[in-house]
Motif scaffolding. Sequence first.
Motif, mmCIF file in Angstrom:
data_model
loop_
_atom_site.group_PDB
_atom_site.id
_atom_site.type_symbol
_atom_site.label_atom_id
_atom_site.label_comp_id
_atom_site.label_asym_id
_atom_site.label_seq_id
_atom_site.Cartn_x
_atom_site.Cartn_y
_atom_site.Cartn_z
ATOM 1 N N GLU A 99 0.823 -1.206 0.000
ATOM 2 C CA GLU A 99 0.000 0.000 0.000
ATOM 3 C C GLU A 99 0.859 1.260 0.000
ATOM 4 N N ARG A 100 1.952 1.236 0.747
ATOM 5 C CA ARG A 100 2.840 2.401 0.795
ATOM 6 C C ARG A 100 3.512 2.631 -0.553
ATOM 7 N N VAL A 101 3.897 1.546 -1.224
ATOM 8 C CA VAL A 101 4.499 1.681 -2.558
ATOM 9 C C VAL A 101 3.510 2.337 -3.507
ATOM 10 N N PHE A 102 2.254 1.857 -3.481
ATOM 11 C CA PHE A 102 1.224 2.438 -4.343
ATOM 12 C C PHE A 102 0.977 3.896 -3.982
ATOM 13 N N ALA A 103 0.831 4.174 -2.688
ATOM 14 C CA ALA A 103 0.530 5.539 -2.245
ATOM 15 C C ALA A 103 1.662 6.494 -2.578
ATOM 16 N N TYR A 104 2.891 6.021 -2.480
ATOM 17 C CA TYR A 104 4.030 6.870 -2.810
ATOM 18 C C TYR A 104 3.987 7.262 -4.288
ATOM 19 N N GLY A 105 3.699 6.292 -5.145
ATOM 20 C CA GLY A 105 3.608 6.589 -6.569
ATOM 21 C C GLY A 105 2.502 7.577 -6.879
ATOM 22 N N GLU A 106 1.364 7.425 -6.212
ATOM 23 C CA GLU A 106 0.257 8.352 -6.423
ATOM 24 C C GLU A 106 0.600 9.753 -5.931
ATOM 25 N N ALA A 107 1.306 9.835 -4.803
ATOM 26 C CA ALA A 107 1.723 11.141 -4.281
ATOM 27 C C ALA A 107 2.706 11.812 -5.230
ATOM 28 N N ARG A 108 3.638 11.030 -5.758
ATOM 29 C CA ARG A 108 4.643 11.586 -6.666
ATOM 30 C C ARG A 108 3.991 12.148 -7.923
ATOM 31 N N VAL A 109 3.062 11.373 -8.504
ATOM 32 C CA VAL A 109 2.429 11.808 -9.745
ATOM 33 C C VAL A 109 1.354 12.857 -9.483
ATOM 34 N N GLY A 110 0.610 12.698 -8.397
ATOM 35 C CA GLY A 110 -0.480 13.627 -8.109
ATOM 36 C C GLY A 110 -0.005 14.950 -7.550
ATOM 37 N N PHE A 111 0.610 14.920 -6.385
ATOM 38 C CA PHE A 111 1.120 16.149 -5.773
ATOM 39 C C PHE A 111 2.211 16.764 -6.647
ATOM 40 N N GLY A 112 3.183 15.932 -7.020
ATOM 41 C CA GLY A 112 4.283 16.437 -7.833
ATOM 42 C C GLY A 112 3.824 16.941 -9.186
ATOM 43 N N GLY A 113 2.845 16.249 -9.776
ATOM 44 C CA GLY A 113 2.367 16.653 -11.089
ATOM 45 C C GLY A 113 1.622 17.977 -11.065
ATOM 46 N N VAL A 114 0.787 18.172 -10.051
ATOM 47 C CA VAL A 114 0.060 19.442 -9.945
ATOM 48 C C VAL A 114 1.037 20.594 -9.748
ATOM 49 N N VAL A 115 2.024 20.406 -8.887
ATOM 50 C CA VAL A 115 2.995 21.472 -8.637
ATOM 51 C C VAL A 115 3.780 21.794 -9.904
ATOM 52 N N GLN A 116 4.204 20.742 -10.628
ATOM 53 C CA GLN A 116 4.964 20.994 -11.855
ATOM 54 C C GLN A 116 4.128 21.641 -12.946
ATOM 55 N N ALA A 117 2.803 21.493 -12.867
ATOM 56 C CA ALA A 117 1.927 22.051 -13.892
ATOM 57 C C ALA A 117 1.429 23.442 -13.550
ATOM 58 N N LEU A 118 1.964 24.067 -12.494
ATOM 59 C CA LEU A 118 1.528 25.410 -12.124
ATOM 60 C C LEU A 118 1.741 26.368 -13.291
ATOM 61 N N ALA A 119 0.659 26.995 -13.723
ATOM 62 C CA ALA A 119 0.706 27.832 -14.922
ATOM 63 C C ALA A 119 1.551 29.077 -14.700
ATOM 64 N N GLY A 120 2.506 29.281 -15.588
ATOM 65 C CA GLY A 120 3.290 30.513 -15.576
ATOM 66 C C GLY A 120 4.361 30.604 -14.517
ATOM 67 N N ALA A 121 4.541 29.555 -13.724
ATOM 68 C CA ALA A 121 5.544 29.626 -12.658
ATOM 69 C C ALA A 121 6.951 29.541 -13.241
ATOM 70 N N ARG A 122 7.836 30.319 -12.676
ATOM 71 C CA ARG A 122 9.247 30.315 -13.061
ATOM 72 C C ARG A 122 9.974 29.357 -12.122
ATOM 73 N N TRP A 123 10.569 28.303 -12.687
ATOM 74 C CA TRP A 123 11.227 27.275 -11.871
ATOM 75 C C TRP A 123 12.731 27.496 -11.816
ATOM 76 N N VAL A 124 13.266 27.384 -10.617
ATOM 77 C CA VAL A 124 14.720 27.363 -10.416
ATOM 78 C C VAL A 124 15.037 26.207 -9.451
ATOM 79 N N ASN A 125 15.293 24.997 -10.024
ATOM 80 C CA ASN A 125 15.279 24.627 -11.426
ATOM 81 C C ASN A 125 14.098 23.691 -11.709
ATOM 82 N N ASP A 126 13.750 23.535 -12.981
ATOM 83 C CA ASP A 126 12.726 22.580 -13.356
ATOM 84 C C ASP A 126 13.155 21.171 -12.939
ATOM 85 N N PRO A 127 12.289 20.418 -12.222
ATOM 86 C CA PRO A 127 12.692 19.101 -11.715
ATOM 87 C C PRO A 127 13.099 18.109 -12.794
ATOM 88 N N VAL A 128 12.439 18.163 -13.947
ATOM 89 C CA VAL A 128 12.784 17.236 -15.022
ATOM 90 C C VAL A 128 14.185 17.534 -15.551
#
Length: 331
Positions: A99-128
């Motif tokens: 369950e923790r493995v699954f939840a970690y993956g969901e957190a990475r894609v969900g939380f991390g994905g929303v943050v990376q998709a913030l419109a117009g944000a200037r990243w220092v540095n882009d995680p990718v």
Amino acid sequence: MTASAHGRSVLVLTSPEDPTADRVAAELAVRGVPVARLDTAQFPIEISMTATISSGDRWRGRLRSVGRGHDVLDLADVGGVYYRRPEQFVLDERMSAPERVFAYGEARVGFGGVVQALAGARWVNDPVAAARTEYKPVQLAMAAQVGLAVPATLITSDSQAAHDWATARGGPIIYKPMGGIWHGDEGKVRVLYTTRVEEPESLLDPAISRTANLFQEEVPKAFEARAVVVGNRVFAMRIEAGSERAAIDWRSDYDSLTYGELHLPAETCGKLVELHQRLGLVCGAVDLICDPDGRWVFLETNQGGEWGWLTQETGSPIAAAIADELTRGSE
């Protein structure tokens, strides 16, 4: 117009103990820019996220403090993200291991994905871009492409190939770990600094076949330098080694080091800026060697590298330069 005039905030994503990030947060605060400092390890136990999107719109929502019920960050207000050294998500221990493995993956894609998709944000540095830059072979290839001198380098898992290459070089060789100097070893932490290969015959060790190994020519040093690239600006500091250990890897003996302000040649600065642009980085801490003939040799860049001690020694306005970059998207 400044970021604060727009009401845009800067999200600082890093671990709780990060004095380098503190400097940038303080600079932003002086400018009146709202700052939210978070660590990904706080999600989802300490911080919750709610975000929505629909056709023709962008992600909207907020991060809230669990238990306290107040907003930590409005996602629509974020104009810049300073991505330093966030830690791993911390999950509910009542879950099973799968369950923790699954939840970690969901957190990475969900939380991390929303943050990376913030419109117009200037990243220092882009995680990718930051993750790609962690691959040292990529750095060396791009550095060579932009015209920077790089050490002759071999990466191999073949002990005979390592021996033959070192023998053919006919000069001193060093071994350098590619994945960083800190490594866990049966409950202990080992530090692997750059080491000199004294005899080519030692490279016939069968252990070399167990993984990839990086060997380089040992470039003769007049002195070394750390150069911090921020956008199109370069701040450099001269590093003089005062011990034999530091002469091989200055990180192994900080107490022996002396520092001085340094102005790199304009051509070298231009190539460093171009390198970081090609890597997709706004900021990077570069290690360089100046050889006895005055030739500058690129070793590596670290997108999350330290520069706080550089500002202490030279007064370089690096925090201000990073703050400039983080608020550019809101101007």
